[in-house]
Design an enzyme around this catalytic site. Structure first.
Site, mmCIF file in Angstrom:
data_model
loop_
_atom_site.group_PDB
_atom_site.id
_atom_site.type_symbol
_atom_site.label_atom_id
_atom_site.label_comp_id
_atom_site.label_asym_id
_atom_site.label_seq_id
_atom_site.Cartn_x
_atom_site.Cartn_y
_atom_site.Cartn_z
ATOM 1 N N ASP A 44 73.085 94.210 96.428
ATOM 2 C CA ASP A 44 73.560 93.131 96.474
ATOM 3 C C ASP A 44 72.965 91.646 95.455
ATOM 4 O O ASP A 44 71.813 92.565 94.760
ATOM 5 C CB ASP A 44 72.813 93.043 98.003
ATOM 6 C CG ASP A 44 71.642 92.822 97.678
ATOM 7 O OD1 ASP A 44 70.318 92.563 97.217
ATOM 8 O OD2 ASP A 44 71.048 91.576 98.557
ATOM 9 N N HIS A 94 75.878 102.329 96.344
ATOM 10 C CA HIS A 94 76.368 100.983 96.654
ATOM 11 C C HIS A 94 75.694 99.963 95.890
ATOM 12 O O HIS A 94 73.951 99.751 96.127
ATOM 13 C CB HIS A 94 75.591 101.409 98.438
ATOM 14 C CG HIS A 94 75.632 99.492 98.622
ATOM 15 N ND1 HIS A 94 77.081 99.279 99.793
ATOM 16 C CD2 HIS A 94 74.836 98.520 98.845
ATOM 17 C CE1 HIS A 94 76.965 98.371 100.001
ATOM 18 N NE2 HIS A 94 76.222 97.484 99.391
ATOM 19 N N ASP A 136 77.079 110.199 99.343
ATOM 20 C CA ASP A 136 76.829 109.514 98.010
ATOM 21 C C ASP A 136 78.660 108.676 98.256
ATOM 22 O O ASP A 136 79.729 109.149 97.126
ATOM 23 C CB ASP A 136 77.335 110.012 96.918
ATOM 24 C CG ASP A 136 77.446 109.874 95.714
ATOM 25 O OD1 ASP A 136 77.398 108.890 95.152
ATOM 26 O OD2 ASP A 136 78.194 110.334 94.665
ATOM 27 N N GLU A 143 72.258 102.966 98.563
ATOM 28 C CA GLU A 143 71.872 101.567 98.096
ATOM 29 C C GLU A 143 70.978 102.078 96.569
ATOM 30 O O GLU A 143 70.512 103.056 96.324
ATOM 31 C CB GLU A 143 71.294 100.720 98.919
ATOM 32 C CG GLU A 143 71.521 99.441 98.034
ATOM 33 C CD GLU A 143 71.625 97.957 98.933
ATOM 34 O OE1 GLU A 143 71.870 98.203 100.170
ATOM 35 O OE2 GLU A 143 71.210 97.069 98.255
HETATM 36 O O1 9MR Z 1 75.294 94.982 100.402
HETATM 37 C C1 9MR Z 1 74.328 94.722 101.387
HETATM 38 C C2 9MR Z 1 73.610 95.504 101.492
HETATM 39 O O2 9MR Z 1 72.337 95.295 99.555
HETATM 40 C C3 9MR Z 1 72.192 95.351 102.411
HETATM 41 O O3 9MR Z 1 71.039 96.763 101.893
HETATM 42 C C4 9MR Z 1 72.517 95.629 103.655
HETATM 43 C C5 9MR Z 1 71.783 95.589 104.626
HETATM 44 O O4 9MR Z 1 71.530 93.908 104.918
HETATM 45 O O5 9MR Z 1 74.143 94.988 103.965
HETATM 46 C C6 9MR Z 1 75.110 94.661 102.887
HETATM 47 O O6 9MR Z 1 75.603 94.292 103.080
HETATM 48 C C7 9MR Z 1 76.966 94.490 104.019
HETATM 49 C C8 9MR Z 1 76.707 94.155 105.221
HETATM 50 O O7 9MR Z 1 75.426 94.062 105.864
HETATM 51 C C9 9MR Z 1 77.883 94.520 106.050
HETATM 52 N N1 9MR Z 1 78.787 93.860 105.848
HETATM 53 C C10 9MR Z 1 78.743 95.075 104.720
HETATM 54 C C11 9MR Z 1 78.322 94.359 103.794
HETATM 55 C C12 9MR Z 1 78.668 95.162 102.249
HETATM 56 O O8 9MR Z 1 78.524 96.345 102.684
HETATM 57 O O1 9MR Z 2 64.156 98.170 102.140
HETATM 58 C C1 9MR Z 2 64.417 97.715 102.818
HETATM 59 C C2 9MR Z 2 64.620 98.115 104.313
HETATM 60 O O2 9MR Z 2 63.026 99.068 104.285
HETATM 61 C C3 9MR Z 2 65.052 98.136 105.211
HETATM 62 O O3 9MR Z 2 65.104 99.096 106.192
HETATM 63 C C4 9MR Z 2 66.300 97.246 105.427
HETATM 64 C C5 9MR Z 2 66.822 96.661 107.056
HETATM 65 O O4 9MR Z 2 66.171 95.435 106.719
HETATM 66 O O5 9MR Z 2 65.844 96.610 104.337
HETATM 67 C C6 9MR Z 2 66.268 96.980 102.642
HETATM 68 O O6 9MR Z 2 66.053 96.083 101.753
HETATM 69 C C7 9MR Z 2 67.541 95.856 101.945
HETATM 70 C C8 9MR Z 2 67.210 94.100 101.737
HETATM 71 O O7 9MR Z 2 66.939 94.125 103.189
HETATM 72 C C9 9MR Z 2 68.997 93.642 100.970
HETATM 73 N N1 9MR Z 2 69.230 94.191 100.139
HETATM 74 C C10 9MR Z 2 68.705 95.762 99.821
HETATM 75 C C11 9MR Z 2 67.818 96.603 100.060
HETATM 76 C C12 9MR Z 2 68.189 97.970 100.317
HETATM 77 O O8 9MR Z 2 69.007 98.592 101.188
#
Ligand code: 9MR
Ligand code: 9MR
Length: 581
Positions: free
Chosen positions: A181, A506, A548, A557
């Site tokens: 993100d 991701h 993947d 991600e």
């Molecule tokens: O892209 C987002 C990712 O970086 C985060 O780790 C994840 C959890 O917070 O959320 C992803 O975003 C998704 C969102 O939570 C729900 N709608 C779809 C988004 C993209 O897949």
């Molecule tokens: O790395 C984080 C993981 O420990 C948590 O369980 C998760 C849900 O809160 O979020 C992960 O971090 C994400 C962050 O919230 C948004 N950017 C992407 C991070 C990696 O997925």
């Protein structure tokens, strides 16, 4: 050479048996250092008893060995048999071949094994730069425009103060995007930036030579510090100069779509100041001040300003010792609601401990030593973004200022903690079906599990540097093998490396740039049986729950706090490779 020739004469070529590539032989797809232990694992049910190491055209056999007995893996139905070819030391490219099963990915025996991946995992941070155009000279086919400028970030309603009313515009340009993100979070930047600074502190002469082709490569600062500075300067914009507090994150209200950086123009916000953010800031600024001090000529005043800002944030935290970032609660009170990553850490005693340790290591001031007394309350587990106690232990143990006399018990406990954890890992590796510590504990397999493998490697290398026990070093090498293909999934988990690596992480730029190959040098999250993304996973056992697919933010991600320990581990092994005997 003598050995190679005699082996060539000894064995009949196997290519006549028309062997095919198989996924059922798991190897480190980069390979092995010449003098290192060399193991592959056969995961097919098969009556074969022998294995062969051959040239990549399968024509010449350079080593023949006997397969080991079956071992059931702890967290899947996988059964392995080991192929040990440690005795083969000749540099070159090879495959493992088992008659009736097939041959493995190509791997290399080479003296510079982790040189390139060490550079690429560090270069990945350059690819994550916000507000910065990636020029084709450095980024190759992944060049792109600057993305979010972040020169007009709005103070969110949750973050107002007397001097900064809601909607006040501040500049919070630069820094690294957190992950797949496009937001920037102080808490996660803390452990990440610190891990990279520690890599430099622990292996400075290695990094002084390490070039990664970034725009600053020609200046007199080591490239790793140039890259760290890019984020450090952003972190400094996140401190409110009026009170020393630090905003929790710089973010959109909602995640951007799967587009290139800067395509969306959604407003960006600086949200609530939190104690966790302030203390992460303190720790990083204190460490940066120490690391940058010798570069005062190049960076006039910066080391002193870092320490000054650290003290201001420390003072803010003293006045606000337990402000927890609670996004759901905030969203009931403030508009717009914020839906991006929370990094909401409910417990900050470990952040206090870590910040104190870094302040002590930098200044030697007694105020920062009493935190050692809280050691007994700490949960001394591997570092993660929400438990940084062990980062404090590393810092105290490496402090140039004496601790022993006053806190002998605590000093002993800190040392013992490192050795106990390292000893456990050695024991796990000895019993494991893939001969590695990673994957023994069920708790290894969570969101970002691969970073656990890398952080275990760091701990083992600290233990090794403290005690010189070769078993610790070996276990760190084994965890690198895990990450690079010697695991139940058979994936080499770093983009752009190995015969089978993630193609669809991701990661918004990798998804949106129209280029088949993902941006290189990223460690993906890895197996995560909780599968919070609810995507389709081909395999769902604890240690195989990885897919993947760019749908899968819970297993595929990428993130800065996962890449930093990978940088530390691969480069540390490269720096220490002469220790392999
Ligand atoms: O892209 C987002 C990712 O970086 C985060 O780790 C994840 C959890 O917070 O959320 C992803 O975003 C998704 C969102 O939570 C729900 N709608 C779809 C988004 C993209 O897949
Ligand atoms: O790395 C984080 C993981 O420990 C948590 O369980 C998760 C849900 O809160 O979020 C992960 O971090 C994400 C962050 O919230 C948004 N950017 C992407 C991070 C990696 O997925």
């Amino acid at each position: 050479m003598l050995r190679l020739t005699s082996l060539l004469l000894l064995f009949t070529p196997l290519y006549s048996q028309a062997q095919h590539f198989t996924e059922a032989i798991k190897v480190n797809q980069l390979g092995c250092y010449p003098k290192a232990k060399k193991l592959a694992f056969i995961t097919a049910k098969n009556a074969a008893t022998d294995f062969y190491i051959t040239t990549t055209n399968l024509r010449d056999t350079v080593y023949k060995g006997t397969l080991g007995i079956e071992t059931k893996s702890k967290h899947s139905t996988t059964v392995t048999r080991v192929a040990d070819f440690t005795a083969l030391t000749q540099s070159g490219s090879y495959v493992v071949l088992v008659p009736g099963v097939g041959h493995s990915h190509v791997f290399r025996i080479g003296t510079d094994l982790y040189n390139e991946i060490g550079a690429a995992t560090l270069k990945a941070f350059y690819f994550q730069r916000a507000s910065f155009p990636l020029d084709v000279r450095y980024a190759g086919k992944w060049h792109r425009s600057a993305g979010h400028p972040d020169t007009s970030v709005l103070i969110h309603a949750s973050a107002v103060s007397a001097q900064r009313k809601e909607g006040t515009v501040i500049s919070s340009s630069g820094g690294w995007y957190d992950a797949g993100d496009y937001n920037k979070y102080i808490v996660n930047s803390g452990i990440t930036t610190s891990t990279l600074l520690s890599a430099y502190e622990n292996f400075s002469s290695y990094y002084n030579q390490k070039k990664i082709n970034i725009p600053e490569s020609n200046n007199a600062l080591p490239d790793i510090l140039d890259e760290v500075l890019y984020n450090l300067r952003w972190m400094r914009t996140m401190q409110d100069p009026f009170d020393g507090g630090v905003y929790h994150k710089c973010t959109n209200a909602n995640f951007d779509g799967m587009v290139m950086p800067g395509v969306t123009q959604a407003p960006r916000f600086a949200v609530q100041k939190s104690t966790a953010a302030a203390l992460n800031f303190v720790a990083v600024m204190a460490q940066a001040s120490r690391v940058l001090k010798p570069f005062a000529k190049l960076l006039p005043g910066l080391a002193d300003s870092c320490l000054q800002s650290a003290k201001q944030a420390w003072q803010w935290a003293k006045n606000n010792p337990a402000i927890i970032y609670d996004q759901d609660a905030n969203n009931k009170l403030f508009k717009p609601a914020i839906a991006t990553g929370t990094y909401g850490d409910g417990r900050v005693d470990d952040e206090w401990f870590w910040a104190s340790a870094e302040m002590y290591r930098t200044t030697g001031a007694q105020d920062y030593l009493t935190a050692v007394e809280t050691l007994h309350q700490q949960q001394l587990i591997l570092p993660t973004w929400n438990n940084v106690a062990l980062l404090g232990v590393y810092a105290y143990l490496q402090s140039p200022y004496p601790i022993k006399q006053e806190y002998k018990d605590e000093w002993d406990l800190m040392q013992r903690t490192i050795y106990t954890l390292a000893d456990q890992m050695v024991t796990y590796a000895q019993q494991s079906a893939f001969s590695c510590a990673m994957g023994w504990l069920t708790s290894d397999f969570v969101w970002g599990s691969n970073s656990n493998a890398a952080n275990q490697g760091i701990l083992l290398l600290h233990a090794y540097r403290m005690k010189g026990n070769k078993l610790y070093f070996q276990a760190a090498l084994d965890n690198a093998d895990y990450l690079l293909g010697r695991n139940a999934t058979g994936y080499c988990f770093v983009t752009g490396f190995g015969g089978k690596s993630p193609m669809r992480p991701h990661h918004r730029p990798s998804v949106a740039d129209g280029i088949t190959e993902p941006v290189p040098g990223f460690l993906v999250g890895g197996p995560n049986p909780f599968r919070q993304d609810q995507c389709n996973y081909a395999f769902t056992e604890t240690e195989t729950a990885y897919t993947d697919d760019d749908c899968s933010y819970a297993s595929n991600e990428i993130a800065i706090n996962w890449n930093a320990p990978a940088v530390y581990l691969f480069n540390a092994l490269e720096a220490l490779k002469s220790h392999i005997k």
